[in-house]
Design a protein around this motif. Structure first.
Motif, mmCIF file in Angstrom:
data_model
loop_
_atom_site.group_PDB
_atom_site.id
_atom_site.type_symbol
_atom_site.label_atom_id
_atom_site.label_comp_id
_atom_site.label_asym_id
_atom_site.label_seq_id
_atom_site.Cartn_x
_atom_site.Cartn_y
_atom_site.Cartn_z
ATOM 1 N N LEU A 588 0.584 -1.857 -0.565
ATOM 2 C CA LEU A 588 0.386 0.076 -0.329
ATOM 3 C C LEU A 588 0.960 1.206 0.022
ATOM 4 O O LEU A 588 -0.157 2.161 -0.659
ATOM 5 C CB LEU A 588 -0.831 0.119 1.168
ATOM 6 N N ILE A 630 -2.391 -0.627 -5.952
ATOM 7 C CA ILE A 630 -3.100 -0.708 -5.353
ATOM 8 C C ILE A 630 -4.601 -1.164 -5.810
ATOM 9 O O ILE A 630 -5.490 -2.551 -5.157
ATOM 10 C CB ILE A 630 -3.646 0.137 -4.561
ATOM 11 N N LEU A 633 -5.275 -4.486 -6.673
ATOM 12 C CA LEU A 633 -4.358 -5.816 -6.218
ATOM 13 C C LEU A 633 -5.997 -5.538 -5.526
ATOM 14 O O LEU A 633 -6.601 -6.972 -5.280
ATOM 15 C CB LEU A 633 -4.037 -5.124 -5.034
ATOM 16 N N SER A 634 -6.551 -4.940 -5.581
ATOM 17 C CA SER A 634 -8.589 -5.026 -5.191
ATOM 18 C C SER A 634 -9.457 -6.166 -6.070
ATOM 19 O O SER A 634 -9.667 -6.573 -5.470
ATOM 20 C CB SER A 634 -9.297 -3.887 -4.957
ATOM 21 N N GLN A 657 -8.312 -8.179 3.780
ATOM 22 C CA GLN A 657 -7.562 -7.676 2.890
ATOM 23 C C GLN A 657 -8.089 -7.002 1.892
ATOM 24 O O GLN A 657 -7.932 -5.430 1.954
ATOM 25 C CB GLN A 657 -6.527 -8.290 2.322
ATOM 26 N N LYS A 658 -9.454 -6.657 1.573
ATOM 27 C CA LYS A 658 -10.072 -6.422 0.545
ATOM 28 C C LYS A 658 -10.619 -4.796 1.876
ATOM 29 O O LYS A 658 -10.752 -3.669 1.014
ATOM 30 C CB LYS A 658 -11.422 -6.722 -0.521
ATOM 31 N N VAL A 661 -7.346 -2.730 1.778
ATOM 32 C CA VAL A 661 -7.552 -1.570 0.157
ATOM 33 C C VAL A 661 -7.871 -1.030 0.456
ATOM 34 O O VAL A 661 -7.918 -0.116 -0.518
ATOM 35 C CB VAL A 661 -7.437 -3.108 -0.395
#
Length: 672
Positions: A588, A630, A633-634, A657-658, A661
């Motif tokens: 992040l 990022i 990643l989401s 984690q979601k 993010v």
């Protein structure tokens, strides 16, 4: 001495022709004891010889001499001290040390000044402990970089005094020497400024491009010259056998009726190529001492330039590149990513692997192909020499860089087989040998060059590295420059470790996740960690606070960055080393937490952004430049959630984690 416990072990990379159960029959070894034998078992060096010749083992000239004056003191060892050095050398070879031949020879060269000093003072080294005045001179004759190693070996000799039958320093002498040794501070290898690095790479590339453009003409010219020698001396074998006094005029001499070499080079279209890279403005290709030897010099230059180009694009050590053979290039095809290029060869510095891999730029193919082409031409010449010892493997797959084995070469009567390598030159020596390779003005240091170099290596010698001086290129600089550039571009720590062939994942294990007790090669750890802190400080000194955001607002962010922006480079290095500033990359942004993260925040972000239901981590700074990364990643987490089993810990982890993010993306969105 327990003779049965002695065992020869000089490293698996050394073709030693003695079995491990070959040991001295007594101690000290008898004068006729064979220390080195050849492949047929014939003695090469006996214990009492003034020279122990390890050339066949080392595959390059390697001699241990007991009767030559020392370079520093100008003293020749007396018989007593020469015999003591033989005993120490034999103990290091057959004792419980497990050193490679290279390490063994290095330790002897470092240790010899102890005995040189004693010989100069007319005392036996075994009596040095009785002469404190002489002992006090010892630090002045030892190299600062090797003095601690010498102290350690003196300690081992004392500990094994019963087996050896002598010692050099007792405990008081060892204590006295230890207290007198100065603290040695090694300098970090310089980082080459981008402008200078790019210039030398481009010149190497230009040379290789021109070789490939003239390859067929060079091949034809070379073949013609070999044919001329065979015709002139009745056969190529006879051309090799004849001594210099018997050869008379060469085929290209003015005294013969054949073409001069300049005419041959012009006819095959390579004369301008040879002039451009090797000759001065007024030099002739027919000048005495040049003639056809200029062609050999050009082929040798292909090898040296090729080695430099490979080192620039693989971060190999020079010793590793010097050991490569013609089949070292590997190209693997992947349907998704295309072709992958790797260099294959042995590495033994911090890890031992006879078939290691280095990921390489596709452009190294041209360097390897050029070197292999020349090497195979020369191997064919070596095969035609009836006096040359060569194995089938050396002829079918020779080293990438070989000596010149042409019948006109000065070294053609050498008794060494072609598997014996000459010592590699320094990058500086290559530049001096081929002055037309680089323009010194382009290597001259400018203000911007020095600023960049000092930001990475603050310890640069100000007398050597200053504006107006020519940058002193060196092999290891290419390796460190590549390592720093990889770190700066975000290549993973595991990939850097793989490429550098280090013994452990220094950055990710030692620093990134706080594994402070990881077992590393000591020199590797010290060098890598110092580079890490210097690179870290260079990144911090360039911090733009607007780039980083805190989930707790700008005031909190400014308070965190205050520690960074208020310090100069040296303070940043010291603060990072002492743990007063923490700054490591995460998915992040960056983490400013001192010490290891118990939540795994380097590669697992659920705690960072508060995805676990608690507030976000106060040590997190979100990097707005990572917005697209990022977001990807989401999307990746969302795809994985579709297949995650309901109620499983895996799905709970992905959901946490979601949320984390999404917190980061929301902070970035509100700042825009």
């Amino acid at each position: 001495m327990d003779i049965s416990a002695l065992r020869l072990d000089v490293g698996s990379d050394t073709p030693c022709f003695l079995s491990s159960d070959h040991r001295p029959p007594s101690w000290p070894p008898p004068p006729d004891f064979p220390v080195v034998v050849d492949a047929l078992g014939a003695p090469v060096s006996l214990y009492s010889d003034a020279i122990w010749d390890f050339t066949l083992w080392a595959r390059k000239p390697a001699k241990l001499q007991f009767d030559t004056p020392s370079r520093k003191l100008g003293t020749t060892l007396c018989d007593t001290n020469a015999d003591l050095l033989r005993q120490i050398a034999a103990w290091w070879l057959w004792g419980p040390h497990n050193w490679t031949l290279k390490t063994f020879l290095s330790k002897i060269w470092r240790f010899r000044p102890v005995l040189d000093l004693c010989s100069r003072e007319s005392i036996a080294a075994s009596d040095l402990w009785r002469f404190p005045r002489v002992l006090d001179e010892l630090p002045s004759v030892l190299s600062p970089s090797s003095s601690i190693d010498v102290l350690a070996q003196l300690h081992l000799i004392y500990e094994h005094r019963e087996e050896l039958g002598f010692f050099i320093l007792d405990r008081e002498g060892l204590r006295r020497l230890s207290a007198a040794l100065p603290r040695h501070i090694s300098q970090q290898t310089p980082y080459i400024p981008p402008r200078i690095w790019a210039y030398q790479v481009n010149r190497l590339r230009t040379f290789l491009d021109e070789f490939h453009a003239h390859k067929e003409q060079l091949d034809a010219c070379y073949s013609h010259c070999l044919s001329a020698y065979a015709e002139h001396y009745d056969s190529i074998e006879r051309a090799f056998r004849l001594e210099k006094a018997e050869r008379g005029a060469s085929p290209f001499s003015a005294r013969t009726k054949r073409e001069r070499f300049s005419e041959i080079a012009a006819r095959f279209g390579v004369d301008e190529l040879l002039r451009r890279w090797l000759l001065g403005p007024s030099e002739s290709l027919d000048k005495s001492g040049r003639s056809v030897s200029t062609l050999s010099a050009y082929f040798s230059m292909v090898g040296k330039v090729g080695i430099a180009y490979i080192l620039n694009h693989t971060m190999m050590r020079i010793e590793e590149a010097w050991s490569l053979r013609c089949d070292c290039l590997n190209v693997e095809h992947d349907e998704r990513f295309g072709d992958f290029y790797t260099i294959c060869g042995p590495t033994t510095k911090t890890i031992e692997d006879s078939d290691a891999r280095w990921v390489a730029s596709p452009s190294v193919e041209m360097a390897v192909n050029a070197m292999a082409y020349v090497s195979r031409l020369r191997a064919a010449s070596a095969a035609a020499d009836p006096g040359r010892v060569a194995t089938a493997a050396d002829l079918s797959n020779p080293h990438l860089l070989t000596a010149h084995y042409e019948p006109w070469a000065n070294a053609r009567h050498s008794a060494h087989p072609i598997s014996v390598r000459h010592t590699y030159p320094s990058y500086k020596a290559i530049i001096e040998t081929y002055p037309k390779l680089f323009d010194p003005e382009q290597l001259r240091i400018r203000f911007d060059d020095l600023s960049i170099a000092r930001s990475i290596t603050p310890t640069l010698d100000s007398e050597i590295f200053k504006v107006g001086n020519v940058w002193p290129l060196a092999w290891h600089q290419l390796r460190r420059t590549g390592a720093v550039n990889l770190q700066a571009t975000g290549v993973s720590d595991a990939s850097i470790q793989y490429q550098l062939k280090h013994a452990a994942r220094a950055m990710s294990l030692y620093y990134g996740q706080g594994y402070s007790r990881v077992r590393l090669n000591e020199r590797t750890r010290a060098t890598y960690i110092r580079t890490m802190y210097e690179t870290l400080s260079a990144q911090l000194i360039e911090v733009d606070s607007n780039r980083f955001l805190s989930p707790f607002g700008n005031s909190h962010r400014d308070n965190v960055l205050k520690l960074v922006t208020s310090r100069d480079h040296k303070q940043l290095v010291d603060a990072a080393r002492d743990g007063n500033i923490a700054w490591r990359e995460t998915l992040l942004g960056v983490c400013t937490h001192r010490g290891p993260c118990e939540y795994g925040g380097i590669d697992h972000v659920s705690r960072c952004g508060g995805g676990d239901g608690r507030p976000a981590c106060a040590d997190l700074l979100i990097d707005r430049t990572k917005k697209d990364r990022i977001r990807r990643l989401s999307e990746t987490i969302a795809v994985r959630l579709l297949d995650a089993p309901e109620g499983s810990p895996y799905k709970a982890s992905l959901e946490a984690q979601k949320r984390s993010v999404e917190t980061a993306l929301n902070v970035i969105a509100h700042s825009e």
